[in-house]
Scaffold this motif. Sequence first.
Motif, short mmCIF file in Angstrom:
data_model
loop_
_atom_site.label_atom_id
_atom_site.label_comp_id
_atom_site.label_asym_id
_atom_site.label_seq_id
_atom_site.Cartn_x
_atom_site.Cartn_y
_atom_site.Cartn_z
N ASP A 77 0.83 -1.21 0.00
CA ASP A 77 0.00 0.00 0.00
C ASP A 77 0.86 1.26 0.00
OD1 ASP A 77 -2.28 -1.58 0.05
OD2 ASP A 77 -2.58 -1.36 2.22
N ARG A 78 1.92 1.25 0.80
CA ARG A 78 2.82 2.41 0.86
C ARG A 78 3.54 2.61 -0.47
NH1 ARG A 78 6.40 1.05 5.78
NH2 ARG A 78 7.64 2.75 4.94
N ALA A 79 3.98 1.51 -1.10
CA ALA A 79 4.66 1.62 -2.40
C ALA A 79 3.69 2.15 -3.46
CB ALA A 79 5.21 0.26 -2.82
N ALA A 80 2.44 1.68 -3.43
CA ALA A 80 1.44 2.14 -4.39
C ALA A 80 1.15 3.62 -4.21
CB ALA A 80 0.15 1.33 -4.24
N ALA A 81 1.12 4.08 -2.97
CA ALA A 81 0.86 5.49 -2.69
C ALA A 81 1.94 6.39 -3.26
CB ALA A 81 0.72 5.71 -1.18
N LYS A 82 3.14 5.87 -3.41
CA LYS A 82 4.25 6.64 -3.97
C LYS A 82 4.38 6.46 -5.48
CE LYS A 82 6.01 8.38 -0.20
NZ LYS A 82 6.23 9.79 0.00
N GLY A 83 3.50 5.64 -6.08
CA GLY A 83 3.52 5.46 -7.53
C GLY A 83 4.48 4.39 -8.01
N SER A 84 4.90 3.51 -7.14
CA SER A 84 5.82 2.43 -7.53
C SER A 84 5.13 1.43 -8.45
CB SER A 84 6.32 1.69 -6.30
OG SER A 84 7.03 2.55 -5.46
N ARG A 85 5.94 0.81 -9.30
CA ARG A 85 5.42 -0.24 -10.18
C ARG A 85 5.92 -1.61 -9.72
NH1 ARG A 85 7.42 3.51 -14.29
NH2 ARG A 85 9.19 2.12 -14.15
N GLU A 86 7.21 -1.72 -9.49
CA GLU A 86 7.83 -2.96 -9.02
C GLU A 86 8.64 -2.61 -7.78
OE1 GLU A 86 7.43 -5.95 -10.67
OE2 GLU A 86 6.18 -4.97 -12.15
N SER A 87 8.39 -3.32 -6.69
CA SER A 87 9.02 -2.96 -5.43
C SER A 87 9.53 -4.21 -4.73
CB SER A 87 7.99 -2.25 -4.55
OG SER A 87 8.60 -1.81 -3.35
N VAL A 88 10.54 -4.01 -3.89
CA VAL A 88 10.95 -5.07 -2.98
C VAL A 88 10.51 -4.61 -1.59
CG1 VAL A 88 13.33 -4.20 -2.72
CG2 VAL A 88 12.83 -6.56 -2.17
N VAL A 89 9.73 -5.47 -0.93
CA VAL A 89 9.20 -5.15 0.39
C VAL A 89 9.88 -6.07 1.39
CG1 VAL A 89 7.14 -5.02 1.82
CG2 VAL A 89 6.98 -4.46 -0.61
N PHE A 90 10.59 -5.48 2.34
CA PHE A 90 11.29 -6.25 3.36
C PHE A 90 10.40 -6.38 4.59
CE2 PHE A 90 14.69 -4.46 0.79
CZ PHE A 90 15.51 -5.55 0.60
N VAL A 91 10.12 -7.61 4.99
CA VAL A 91 9.36 -7.90 6.20
C VAL A 91 10.23 -8.84 7.02
CG1 VAL A 91 7.26 -8.84 7.19
CG2 VAL A 91 7.15 -7.64 5.01
N ASP A 92 10.76 -8.34 8.14
CA ASP A 92 11.70 -9.10 8.97
C ASP A 92 12.86 -9.59 8.11
OD1 ASP A 92 10.15 -8.60 11.24
OD2 ASP A 92 8.93 -10.39 10.90
N VAL A 118 20.66 -10.61 -6.46
CA VAL A 118 20.60 -9.25 -6.99
C VAL A 118 19.16 -8.99 -7.44
CG1 VAL A 118 21.39 -7.69 -8.83
CG2 VAL A 118 22.98 -9.33 -7.79
N PHE A 119 18.55 -7.92 -6.94
CA PHE A 119 17.20 -7.56 -7.34
C PHE A 119 17.29 -6.61 -8.53
CE2 PHE A 119 16.83 -8.34 -2.74
CZ PHE A 119 15.87 -9.35 -2.75
N THR A 120 16.61 -6.95 -9.61
CA THR A 120 16.62 -6.11 -10.82
C THR A 120 15.21 -5.64 -11.13
OG1 THR A 120 16.37 -8.04 -12.24
CG2 THR A 120 18.63 -7.30 -11.79
N ASN A 121 15.13 -4.61 -11.95
CA ASN A 121 13.83 -4.06 -12.41
C ASN A 121 12.97 -3.63 -11.24
OD1 ASN A 121 14.51 -4.52 -15.13
ND2 ASN A 121 13.82 -6.63 -14.96
N ILE A 122 13.57 -3.06 -10.23
CA ILE A 122 12.87 -2.59 -9.03
C ILE A 122 12.96 -1.07 -9.01
CG2 ILE A 122 12.85 -2.63 -6.51
CD1 ILE A 122 12.13 -5.31 -7.84
N ASP A 123 11.83 -0.40 -8.78
CA ASP A 123 11.88 1.06 -8.70
C ASP A 123 11.69 1.59 -7.29
OD1 ASP A 123 9.14 0.83 -8.28
OD2 ASP A 123 8.58 1.62 -10.24
N SER A 124 11.54 0.69 -6.31
CA SER A 124 11.42 1.14 -4.94
C SER A 124 11.68 -0.01 -3.98
CB SER A 124 10.02 1.72 -4.67
OG SER A 124 9.04 0.72 -4.88
N ALA A 125 12.01 0.36 -2.75
CA ALA A 125 12.19 -0.60 -1.67
C ALA A 125 11.45 -0.09 -0.45
CB ALA A 125 13.67 -0.79 -1.35
N VAL A 126 10.75 -1.01 0.24
CA VAL A 126 9.96 -0.64 1.41
C VAL A 126 10.37 -1.55 2.56
CG1 VAL A 126 7.64 -0.44 2.38
CG2 VAL A 126 8.01 0.01 -0.05
N ILE A 127 10.65 -0.96 3.71
CA ILE A 127 10.92 -1.74 4.91
C ILE A 127 9.64 -1.67 5.73
CG2 ILE A 127 12.32 -2.00 6.96
CD1 ILE A 127 14.58 -0.61 5.35
N SER A 128 9.02 -2.83 5.89
CA SER A 128 7.70 -2.84 6.53
C SER A 128 7.72 -3.68 7.79
CB SER A 128 6.68 -3.38 5.53
OG SER A 128 5.39 -3.31 6.05
#
Length: 128
Positions: A77-92, A118-128
Amino acid sequence: MTPLEHNPALVPPVGAPGPAAPTRPAPAAKPSGPSFAEVLGEKAGAVQLSGHAKARIERRGIELAPDTLARLQHGVDRAAAKGSRESVVFVDDVAFVVSVKARTVITAVDRASMRDHVFTNIDSAVIS
């Protein structure tokens, strides 16, 4: 100019019976369970797992507790609010690569597998 001949495909002959009155179908029984709109509303915001992600989660022994899924959802949800298309979301200790627009987890990587990943084609990272 010559008069046109009678064409029965276009105009029925005079005195011929007209088309039968349309019959109404019997009303359908009311379906049981939730409506399509209700199901769509429930699924629209939920994060889905792709087949590949399901296989990786199972193979790597990643546990998806309700708390983990809620935090993943919040991160998407946070990544979408910032307009991200492809994101890596870190949970623990787990990184979820997510298609934000499709709200679908593409893959999941645990801490042990992250070392050489290696993470490729990512436009954002979220620590959740």
